[in-house]
Scaffold this motif. Structure first.
Motif, PDB file in Angstrom:
ATOM      1  N   VAL A 184       0.846  -1.198   0.000  1.00  0.00           N
ATOM      2  CA  VAL A 184       0.000   0.000   0.000  1.00  0.00           C
ATOM      3  C   VAL A 184       0.878   1.243   0.000  1.00  0.00           C
ATOM      4  N   PHE A 185       0.634   2.126  -0.972  1.00  0.00           N
ATOM      5  CA  PHE A 185       1.378   3.386  -1.049  1.00  0.00           C
ATOM      6  C   PHE A 185       0.365   4.514  -1.145  1.00  0.00           C
ATOM      7  N   ILE A 186       0.432   5.445  -0.194  1.00  0.00           N
ATOM      8  CA  ILE A 186      -0.491   6.578  -0.158  1.00  0.00           C
ATOM      9  C   ILE A 186       0.316   7.866  -0.085  1.00  0.00           C
ATOM     10  N   ALA A 187       0.122   8.724  -1.081  1.00  0.00           N
ATOM     11  CA  ALA A 187       0.869   9.990  -1.109  1.00  0.00           C
ATOM     12  C   ALA A 187       0.080  11.053  -1.861  1.00  0.00           C
ATOM     13  N   GLY A 188      -1.154  11.287  -1.436  1.00  0.00           N
ATOM     14  CA  GLY A 188      -1.953  12.346  -2.043  1.00  0.00           C
ATOM     15  C   GLY A 188      -1.542  13.713  -1.530  1.00  0.00           C
ATOM     16  N   ARG A 189      -1.892  14.747  -2.290  1.00  0.00           N
ATOM     17  CA  ARG A 189      -1.674  16.143  -1.890  1.00  0.00           C
ATOM     18  C   ARG A 189      -0.218  16.406  -1.496  1.00  0.00           C
ATOM     19  N   ASN A 190       0.687  16.093  -2.409  1.00  0.00           N
ATOM     20  CA  ASN A 190       2.110  16.269  -2.123  1.00  0.00           C
ATOM     21  C   ASN A 190       2.851  17.094  -3.171  1.00  0.00           C
ATOM     22  N   ARG A 191       2.131  17.622  -4.165  1.00  0.00           N
ATOM     23  CA  ARG A 191       2.754  18.441  -5.211  1.00  0.00           C
ATOM     24  C   ARG A 191       3.934  17.705  -5.870  1.00  0.00           C
ATOM     25  N   HIS A 214      -2.483   5.249  -4.016  1.00  0.00           N
ATOM     26  CA  HIS A 214      -3.316   6.444  -3.853  1.00  0.00           C
ATOM     27  C   HIS A 214      -2.419   7.671  -4.028  1.00  0.00           C
ATOM     28  N   MET A 215      -2.608   8.391  -5.130  1.00  0.00           N
ATOM     29  CA  MET A 215      -1.801   9.589  -5.381  1.00  0.00           C
ATOM     30  C   MET A 215      -2.669  10.729  -5.916  1.00  0.00           C
ATOM     31  N   PRO A 216      -3.769  11.043  -5.242  1.00  0.00           N
ATOM     32  CA  PRO A 216      -4.632  12.124  -5.728  1.00  0.00           C
ATOM     33  C   PRO A 216      -4.008  13.503  -5.533  1.00  0.00           C
ATOM     34  N   GLN A 217      -4.441  14.435  -6.359  1.00  0.00           N
ATOM     35  CA  GLN A 217      -4.135  15.862  -6.183  1.00  0.00           C
ATOM     36  C   GLN A 217      -2.635  16.125  -6.065  1.00  0.00           C
ATOM     37  N   ASN A 218      -1.911  15.758  -7.115  1.00  0.00           N
ATOM     38  CA  ASN A 218      -0.461  15.941  -7.108  1.00  0.00           C
ATOM     39  C   ASN A 218       0.057  16.757  -8.286  1.00  0.00           C
ATOM     40  N   GLY A 219      -0.844  17.365  -9.053  1.00  0.00           N
ATOM     41  CA  GLY A 219      -0.397  18.196 -10.169  1.00  0.00           C
ATOM     42  C   GLY A 219       0.307  17.411 -11.258  1.00  0.00           C
ATOM     43  N   ILE A 220      -0.094  16.157 -11.443  1.00  0.00           N
ATOM     44  CA  ILE A 220       0.535  15.295 -12.449  1.00  0.00           C
ATOM     45  C   ILE A 220      -0.265  15.382 -13.740  1.00  0.00           C
ATOM     46  N   ASN A 221       0.410  15.589 -14.867  1.00  0.00           N
ATOM     47  CA  ASN A 221      -0.288  15.572 -16.144  1.00  0.00           C
ATOM     48  C   ASN A 221       0.210  14.418 -17.011  1.00  0.00           C
ATOM     49  N   TYR A 222      -0.029  14.513 -18.307  1.00  0.00           N
ATOM     50  CA  TYR A 222       0.149  13.374 -19.203  1.00  0.00           C
ATOM     51  C   TYR A 222       1.479  12.644 -19.050  1.00  0.00           C
ATOM     52  N   THR A 223       2.600  13.362 -19.035  1.00  0.00           N
ATOM     53  CA  THR A 223       3.893  12.671 -19.028  1.00  0.00           C
ATOM     54  C   THR A 223       4.103  11.880 -17.736  1.00  0.00           C
ATOM     55  N   GLY A 224       3.682  12.460 -16.616  1.00  0.00           N
ATOM     56  CA  GLY A 224       3.787  11.733 -15.356  1.00  0.00           C
ATOM     57  C   GLY A 224       2.817  10.571 -15.288  1.00  0.00           C
ATOM     58  N   VAL A 225       1.607  10.787 -15.805  1.00  0.00           N
ATOM     59  CA  VAL A 225       0.596   9.726 -15.824  1.00  0.00           C
ATOM     60  C   VAL A 225       1.067   8.552 -16.675  1.00  0.00           C
ATOM     61  N   LYS A 226       1.673   8.859 -17.805  1.00  0.00           N
ATOM     62  CA  LYS A 226       2.165   7.791 -18.690  1.00  0.00           C
ATOM     63  C   LYS A 226       3.227   6.950 -17.983  1.00  0.00           C
ATOM     64  N   ALA A 227       4.133   7.594 -17.260  1.00  0.00           N
ATOM     65  CA  ALA A 227       5.170   6.859 -16.527  1.00  0.00           C
ATOM     66  C   ALA A 227       4.552   5.979 -15.444  1.00  0.00           C
ATOM     67  N   LEU A 228       3.581   6.525 -14.724  1.00  0.00           N
ATOM     68  CA  LEU A 228       2.915   5.744 -13.682  1.00  0.00           C
ATOM     69  C   LEU A 228       2.151   4.569 -14.280  1.00  0.00           C
ATOM     70  N   ALA A 229       1.502   4.803 -15.417  1.00  0.00           N
ATOM     71  CA  ALA A 229       0.754   3.727 -16.071  1.00  0.00           C
ATOM     72  C   ALA A 229       1.679   2.579 -16.452  1.00  0.00           C
ATOM     73  N   SER A 230       2.833   2.920 -16.990  1.00  0.00           N
ATOM     74  CA  SER A 230       3.806   1.894 -17.361  1.00  0.00           C
ATOM     75  C   SER A 230       4.242   1.089 -16.141  1.00  0.00           C
ATOM     76  N   ALA A 231       4.428   1.781 -15.016  1.00  0.00           N
ATOM     77  CA  ALA A 231       4.842   1.097 -13.786  1.00  0.00           C
ATOM     78  C   ALA A 231       3.737   0.195 -13.249  1.00  0.00           C
ATOM     79  N   MET A 232       2.489   0.640 -13.364  1.00  0.00           N
ATOM     80  CA  MET A 232       1.381  -0.153 -12.838  1.00  0.00           C
ATOM     81  C   MET A 232       1.283  -1.514 -13.518  1.00  0.00           C
ATOM     82  N   ARG A 233       1.651  -1.573 -14.776  1.00  0.00           N
ATOM     83  CA  ARG A 233       1.593  -2.843 -15.512  1.00  0.00           C
ATOM     84  C   ARG A 233       2.466  -3.912 -14.874  1.00  0.00           C
ATOM     85  N   HIS A 234       3.483  -3.487 -14.142  1.00  0.00           N
ATOM     86  CA  HIS A 234       4.419  -4.431 -13.529  1.00  0.00           C
ATOM     87  C   HIS A 234       4.016  -4.806 -12.100  1.00  0.00           C
TER      88      HIS A 234
END
Length: 503
Positions: A184-191, A214-234
């Protein structure tokens, strides 16, 4: 210490919860500034045999008090769970790293093996992450299963430090034959923004053990989302994905959709307020069609999703037996769209799972298009007769063209559901039936193209739910393609027949 302060502390400590290996001072509102102020608390910790969990949240701990508590923890080798959120209210930010280092050093010295560490709501910034850096790299965290750092203001720098610490912890623990298996990793609202997200994504990919992110409200847009998506696959055991209130747009949503195809254990998806938009919603619907068998909750609220796309998502949850909640509030459905969505959910006997639509933004306003004639075409009997239900005939030079179209269509529609939905989504944008992102221009549609599509709809390789998708968008855009009305009606009839075949 004044007598009234002592009395207040004694009263607070009398409410201490003791049991099941847990010592709790949760929510007592104690102001612990120095060693004297924690004498009784320290005594209780020292006397507690078999301490496995310590709750200090909801108090405020100064440097001297933290050092005194740390001294008491030096012998607590069985300690596993540290609930230390909201523990530094009113403290100088410069004090917090020192306090954290003292507590961390005590845990390492005791040889404790933590399974849960909660430091949420402490607003300690990047320096606070430095305060727990050595602890996270140490053997005390090789067994860590839950790490909670919500609302800590880590920023990009803190995100990078945290990612490096987790990577080192995994490396060192792997060398001993028991790699870190954080669940479990939780790090919302951390900019964290894109740089912090990309750094953590590299660590997540290495871990491969995550079950909740859980990483809500972190100012992440497409490039960061794409990196996270790639990591989630693993991380194949993922059950919960919460990226609420970041900015996906179409490209980020497509990346997440690709990742979701590999994650069959997902139960909760929260992409609310992520600007997934209609094309992204269609991609999510595709993944729902071909996977996510045990999904329970889906949040696509406040995403600028229009009525037709919302209906496609609703249709895609039809065969999800464990589905409990679908949230499409705050989108752009309009009154009729909201009613249509409620109706389709009721017809599937899933009306209770639909969240409120009270904050719907209404139908999107039509924007001026410089290419007003982009869907104009001229009806041509020769074109209309060129494509028959059972094949192609007509002038020799045009037969080859249409056969090529059929071949391309068959290839695009015979792959994964996500691939074919993305193709159909792009096609809908080109035809003016779906508003896309950016400056994609609609094409000049001719009857032959619609007739080619009609032919494809009638083939075995064209699934019924593909027909349902196209029919939904066409039925919600009745004025589209008017200049190709004859071919449009033939396509509509073919779609209706194909949709009817599935029942």
């Amino acid at each position: 210490m004044a007598s009234d302060d002592i009395a207040q502390l004694a009263d607070a400590l009398s409410k201490t919860h003791v049991g099941d290996g847990e010592l709790s001072y949760k929510g007592l509102g104690m102001k612990l500034d120095n060693a004297q102020s924690v004498e009784e608390l320290v005594h209780e910790i020292e006397q507690y045999q078999g301490l496995r969990a310590l709750r200090l949240e909801g108090n405020t701990v100064g440097v001297e008090a933290a050092q005194a508590i740390a001294k008491a923890l030096e012998s607590k080798d069985l300690l596993q769970r540290c609930y230390w959120s909201d523990m530094f209210t009113g403290r100088l930010r410069s004090e917090i790293p020192t306090a954290l280092r003292s507590l961390g050093s005590a845990l390492m010295g005791a040889g404790a093996r933590l399974t849960e560490l909660d430091l949420s709501d402490n607003a300690f910034g990047p320096d606070g992450v430095k305060g727990i850096e050595q602890l996270l790299k140490s053997p005390s965290c090789y067994t860590l299963r839950e790490l909670k750092l919500n609302n800590c203001g880590m920023g990009i720098g803190g995100g990078k430090i945290l990612a490096e610490a987790l990577t080192e912890c995994h490396k060192q623990s792997s060398a001993l034959g028991a790699p870190l298996r954080l669940r479990v990793f939780i790090a919302g609202r951390n900019r964290l923004e894109n740089e912090g997200a990309r750094a953590l994504a590299r660590a997540f990919q290495l871990l491969g053990s995550l079950e909740e992110v859980h990483m809500p409200q972190n100012g992440i847009n497409y490039t960061g989302v794409k990196a996270l998506a790639s990591a989630m696959r693993h991380n194949p055991e993922l059950r919960v994905l919460n990226f609420n209130d970041n900015t996906f747009t179409k490209r980020g949503t497509l990346a997440m959709a690709q990742a979701l195809r590999h994650l069959r254990n997902i139960q909760v998806i929260n992409f609310g307020d992520c600007l997934v938009r209609s094309e992204g919603a269609v991609a999510i619907a595709a993944v729902l069609r071909e996977g996510l068998p045990i999904l329970k909750e889906l949040n696509l609220s406040f995403g600028e999703i229009t009525e037709a796309a919302a209906l496609v998502v609703a249709q895609a949850v039809m065969d999800k037996p464990l589905m409990e909640k679908m949230d499409l509030n705050g989108n752009c459905l309009g009154e009729e769209g909201c009613e249509a969505l409620r109706e389709i959910m009721q017809n599937m006997d899933k009306g209770d799972m639909l969240a409120s639509l009270s904050d719907d933004e209404g139908e999107p306003e039509d924007e001026d298009d410089d290419d007003d004639a982009s869907d104009e075409c001229t009806e041509d009997d020769e074109d209309t007769d060129m494509v028959k239900e059972n094949g192609v005939n007509g002038k020799e030079e045009k037969i080859h063209t249409y056969k090529l179209h059929y071949g391309v269509l068959k290839k695009l529609l015979s792959g994964s559901v996500l691939q074919s939905y993305c193709f159909l989504s792009t096609l809908l944008v080109k035809m003016g039936l779906l508003k896309g992102e950016g400056k994609m221009k609609k094409v000049s549609v001719v009857p032959g193209q619609l007739l080619c599509l009609e032919h494809a709809v009638r083939q075995d390789y064209f699934p019924c739910h593909h027909a349902s998708l196209l029919h939904t968008f066409m039925s919600k855009n009745t004025e589209a393609l008017e200049s190709c009305s004859s071919a449009r009606e033939r396509l509509r009839a073919a779609l209706e027949k194909r949709c009817h075949d599935q029942f």
